[in-house]
Scaffold this active site. Sequence first.
Site, short mmCIF file in Angstrom:
data_model
loop_
_atom_site.label_atom_id
_atom_site.label_comp_id
_atom_site.label_asym_id
_atom_site.label_seq_id
_atom_site.Cartn_x
_atom_site.Cartn_y
_atom_site.Cartn_z
N CYS A 120 -7.92 8.76 1.12
CA CYS A 120 -8.20 8.82 -0.32
C CYS A 120 -8.25 10.30 -0.70
CB CYS A 120 -9.52 8.13 -0.64
SG CYS A 120 -9.98 8.26 -2.40
N ARG A 166 -5.47 2.10 -1.30
CA ARG A 166 -5.39 0.74 -0.75
C ARG A 166 -3.94 0.34 -0.49
NH1 ARG A 166 -9.37 -0.63 -4.72
NH2 ARG A 166 -7.97 -2.08 -5.75
N HIS A 184 -11.11 4.07 8.04
CA HIS A 184 -11.16 4.71 6.73
C HIS A 184 -9.74 5.00 6.26
CE1 HIS A 184 -13.35 7.17 3.66
NE2 HIS A 184 -12.18 7.81 3.62
N ASP A 241 -4.63 -5.33 -2.68
CA ASP A 241 -4.89 -4.52 -1.49
C ASP A 241 -3.68 -4.63 -0.58
OD1 ASP A 241 -5.83 -3.22 0.78
OD2 ASP A 241 -7.82 -4.11 0.65
N ARG A 288 -3.15 -2.66 2.13
CA ARG A 288 -3.40 -2.01 3.42
C ARG A 288 -3.10 -2.94 4.59
NH1 ARG A 288 -9.44 0.00 2.35
NH2 ARG A 288 -9.48 -2.13 1.51
#
Length: 222
Positions: free
Chosen positions: A71, A111, A68, A143, A145
Site C-alpha cells: 500500500c 487489494r 501484508h 478484492d 488479491r
Amino acid sequence: MSYQFITQAKLPTRYGDFDIHVFENEDGQEHVMLTVGLPLSKTQQSDAQKHDAPECNHSQPIPLVRIHSECLTGDALGSLKCDCGPQLNATMQLIQESGCGALLYLRQEGRGIGLTNKIRAYALQDQGHDTLEANLMLGLPADARTYDMCYPMLAHLGISKVRLMTNNPAKMDYLTELGIEVVERVPLVVGVNPHNNAYLNTKRDKMGHILDPNLTFQPVEN
C-alpha cells in the site's frame, strides 16, 4: 504460477534487525519476506556447514506471521484513508518483540487492482461511496488479491505452522488451503482515525473482517 527465491541480506530498521528475502515469479513480479529468529534456509545451512557454523536450533516457537499487501499511500506516504501503514509498523515491532516471526510483503497494490485504479476508487470515495462500492463502480472486483505465493515463501524456511496476525478470516482460509496450519489468529487493530473509520466499518460489515462492532476512532493529531 511458480515462484523462486532470488537472494537475501541483512536489513537493519528502526524496529531492529531483520533478514530480507526476495522472491520472484515468472512474470518478474517481486515479493519480499522479513524474518527474525527463524531456521536457516537450505542455502544458509549449506554455507554454515562449509564454515563449520553451529546448526540451527529447530525447537523455536511457532512464528508470528503477517501477510501484508503493498500500500504505497499508507505504507510510504502516511495516508490516513486506511490502516495499512500503522499495521505494517506494528507488525515489524511485534515480530521483533516476539523474537520469531515473518512479514510477507506482497506486491499487490490496492487489494490487487493497482495504484491507478486505487486512486480512481479514492476519487469515488471522496464522493461518498465506500471502498467496496468504488471498486465495483469501476468494474473491478472487491478484492483481487491472491496468496499462492505465500506457500513457497514460508516453505523456503520450512514454516508449516503460524500464528497469523490478521483481522481478515479469509487469509486464514487461504493459508489452510495451501497446507499451512494457522494455530492462532492474532488481532491487529491499529491506526483507527476519523479518515478511515468508514473504511474500517465497510471492511467489518461488508467484507467479513473481525473488528469490534463498537469501533471508535481517535482524533487526528495536528
